[in-house]
Design a protein around this motif. Structure first.
Motif, short mmCIF file in Angstrom:
data_model
loop_
_atom_site.label_atom_id
_atom_site.label_comp_id
_atom_site.label_asym_id
_atom_site.label_seq_id
_atom_site.Cartn_x
_atom_site.Cartn_y
_atom_site.Cartn_z
N VAL A 119 0.85 -1.19 0.00
CA VAL A 119 0.00 0.00 0.00
C VAL A 119 0.88 1.24 0.00
O VAL A 119 1.83 1.33 0.79
CB VAL A 119 -0.94 0.01 1.23
CG1 VAL A 119 -1.76 1.30 1.26
CG2 VAL A 119 -1.85 -1.20 1.22
N ARG A 120 0.59 2.18 -0.91
CA ARG A 120 1.35 3.42 -0.97
C ARG A 120 0.51 4.56 -0.39
O ARG A 120 -0.65 4.74 -0.75
CB ARG A 120 1.72 3.76 -2.41
CG ARG A 120 2.49 5.09 -2.55
CD ARG A 120 2.62 5.51 -4.02
NE ARG A 120 3.43 4.58 -4.77
CZ ARG A 120 4.76 4.67 -4.86
NH1 ARG A 120 5.41 5.66 -4.24
NH2 ARG A 120 5.43 3.80 -5.58
N VAL A 121 1.08 5.29 0.52
CA VAL A 121 0.49 6.51 1.07
C VAL A 121 1.49 7.63 0.84
O VAL A 121 2.52 7.70 1.51
CB VAL A 121 0.14 6.38 2.56
CG1 VAL A 121 -0.45 7.68 3.08
CG2 VAL A 121 -0.82 5.23 2.79
N GLY A 122 1.20 8.51 -0.14
CA GLY A 122 2.17 9.52 -0.51
C GLY A 122 3.40 8.86 -1.11
O GLY A 122 3.32 8.10 -2.08
N SER A 123 4.56 9.10 -0.52
CA SER A 123 5.79 8.48 -1.00
C SER A 123 6.19 7.27 -0.16
O SER A 123 7.26 6.68 -0.38
CB SER A 123 6.93 9.51 -0.97
OG SER A 123 7.12 9.99 0.36
N ASN A 124 5.35 6.89 0.78
CA ASN A 124 5.66 5.77 1.69
C ASN A 124 4.98 4.49 1.23
O ASN A 124 3.82 4.49 0.84
CB ASN A 124 5.22 6.10 3.12
CG ASN A 124 5.94 7.33 3.66
OD1 ASN A 124 7.14 7.48 3.50
ND2 ASN A 124 5.18 8.23 4.29
N LEU A 125 5.72 3.39 1.30
CA LEU A 125 5.20 2.07 0.95
C LEU A 125 5.15 1.19 2.19
O LEU A 125 6.07 1.21 3.01
CB LEU A 125 6.07 1.40 -0.11
CG LEU A 125 5.94 1.91 -1.56
CD1 LEU A 125 6.95 1.19 -2.44
CD2 LEU A 125 4.53 1.68 -2.08
N SER A 126 4.07 0.43 2.31
CA SER A 126 3.98 -0.53 3.41
C SER A 126 4.85 -1.73 3.10
O SER A 126 5.34 -1.90 1.98
CB SER A 126 2.53 -0.97 3.60
OG SER A 126 2.12 -1.77 2.50
N SER A 127 5.03 -2.60 4.09
CA SER A 127 5.72 -3.86 3.85
C SER A 127 4.81 -4.79 3.04
O SER A 127 3.60 -4.57 2.95
CB SER A 127 6.09 -4.52 5.18
OG SER A 127 4.93 -4.72 5.97
N ASP A 128 5.39 -5.81 2.45
CA ASP A 128 4.62 -6.75 1.64
C ASP A 128 3.63 -7.53 2.50
O ASP A 128 3.93 -7.90 3.64
CB ASP A 128 5.55 -7.74 0.94
CG ASP A 128 6.41 -7.06 -0.12
OD1 ASP A 128 6.05 -5.95 -0.54
OD2 ASP A 128 7.42 -7.66 -0.52
N ARG A 129 2.45 -7.77 1.93
CA ARG A 129 1.44 -8.60 2.58
C ARG A 129 0.98 -9.67 1.59
O ARG A 129 0.92 -9.42 0.38
CB ARG A 129 0.23 -7.78 3.03
CG ARG A 129 0.55 -6.77 4.12
CD ARG A 129 0.83 -7.47 5.45
NE ARG A 129 0.95 -6.53 6.55
CZ ARG A 129 2.07 -5.92 6.91
NH1 ARG A 129 3.18 -6.17 6.21
NH2 ARG A 129 2.11 -5.11 7.94
N VAL A 130 0.63 -10.84 2.10
CA VAL A 130 0.23 -11.96 1.25
C VAL A 130 -1.25 -11.83 0.90
O VAL A 130 -2.09 -11.55 1.77
CB VAL A 130 0.48 -13.31 1.95
CG1 VAL A 130 -0.01 -14.47 1.07
CG2 VAL A 130 1.96 -13.47 2.26
N ILE A 131 -1.59 -12.03 -0.37
CA ILE A 131 -2.99 -12.08 -0.82
C ILE A 131 -3.48 -13.51 -0.62
O ILE A 131 -2.99 -14.44 -1.27
CB ILE A 131 -3.13 -11.67 -2.29
CG1 ILE A 131 -2.64 -10.23 -2.49
CG2 ILE A 131 -4.57 -11.81 -2.76
CD1 ILE A 131 -2.64 -9.79 -3.94
N ARG A 132 -4.43 -13.70 0.28
CA ARG A 132 -4.86 -15.04 0.65
C ARG A 132 -6.16 -15.48 -0.04
O ARG A 132 -6.61 -16.61 0.16
CB ARG A 132 -5.02 -15.14 2.17
CG ARG A 132 -3.75 -14.79 2.92
CD ARG A 132 -3.86 -15.08 4.40
NE ARG A 132 -2.66 -14.69 5.12
CZ ARG A 132 -1.55 -15.40 5.18
NH1 ARG A 132 -1.50 -16.57 4.56
NH2 ARG A 132 -0.49 -14.98 5.85
N ALA A 133 -6.77 -14.61 -0.81
CA ALA A 133 -8.02 -14.96 -1.47
C ALA A 133 -8.17 -14.15 -2.74
O ALA A 133 -7.50 -13.13 -2.93
CB ALA A 133 -9.20 -14.71 -0.53
N GLY A 134 -9.06 -14.60 -3.62
CA GLY A 134 -9.39 -13.84 -4.80
C GLY A 134 -8.75 -14.37 -6.08
O GLY A 134 -7.72 -15.03 -6.04
#
Length: 203
Positions: A82-97
């Motif tokens: 997830v990007r908020v402005g110039s900041n990126l979150s750490s990676d998260r696993v997509i568990r569905a979809g």
């Protein structure tokens, strides 16, 4: 594929499914019967497909193992940030979809919902277009209520088993009749803790 599903299939469209529903109601009127219908919407349908459940269904359909492995590799282990402005979150696993916008996504979704319970009598009909579900029953007011509730109980168990939620804000119950008075709204789905209920709106 089940014959009730008209979504993402060649030579089938929303117009044809609506025509099927309309003709069923008209034929009921012609025989002196009434029709009750419950319209349901799967919440975030593509995004909530249970990946392990989908793989299991591919296995039960006897899809070749090499194809199942390819699909499993395609679906599992995906990450997002997830990007908020110039900041990126750490990676998260997509568990569905399943991936929306892909050619294989609609096919995989149809496979996932392909084992939806079939009505147990000819008075009750199931109509699907992708993630939209219509359950209809034609007959007398008493048999309509019984048949709808019987099927909705069955459907509710299936929704729980395969981790599917219903968007209650987009659901409607409609009664098609030529009488002035309407029956009591008795249709419901007993859902899990996340709340799966059918509305009691009759017109």
């Amino acid at each position: 594929m089940i014959p009730y599903q008209f979504g993402f299939r060649k030579q089938l469209s929303t117009a044809q499914q609506l025509l099927r529903i309309t003709e069923s109601i008209r034929e009921g009127f012609g025989s002196g019967w009434e029709t009750g219908a419950v319209f349901l919407d799967m919440a975030q349908a593509f995004n909530r497909v249970w990946t392990d459940g989908l793989i299991y269904k591919l296995i039960t359909m006897r899809i070749p193992g090499s194809i199942i492995m390819l699909i499993a590799t395609y679906l599992q282990g995906r990450l997002f940030t997830v990007r908020v402005g110039s900041n990126l979150s750490s990676d998260r696993v997509i568990r569905a979809g399943v991936v929306q916008g892909s050619k294989v996504g609609p096919i995989l979704f149809n496979i996932f919902v392909n084992n939806i319970p079939s009505p147990r009598n000819c008075q009750t009909q199931l109509c699907l277009f992708a993630d939209d579900i219509a359950v209809m029953s034609t007959g007398t007011s008493q048999t309509i209520m019984e048949d709808l509730n019987t099927y909705l109980t069955q459907l509710g168990k299936w929704l729980i088993q395969w981790k599917i939620k219903v968007n209650t804000d987009k659901c409607q119950a409609v009664y098609f009749t030529r009488r002035r008075s309407n029956p009591n709204p008795l249709c419901s789905i007993d859902g899990p803790s996340h709340g799966v209920t059918a509305p009691s709106i009759w017109e």
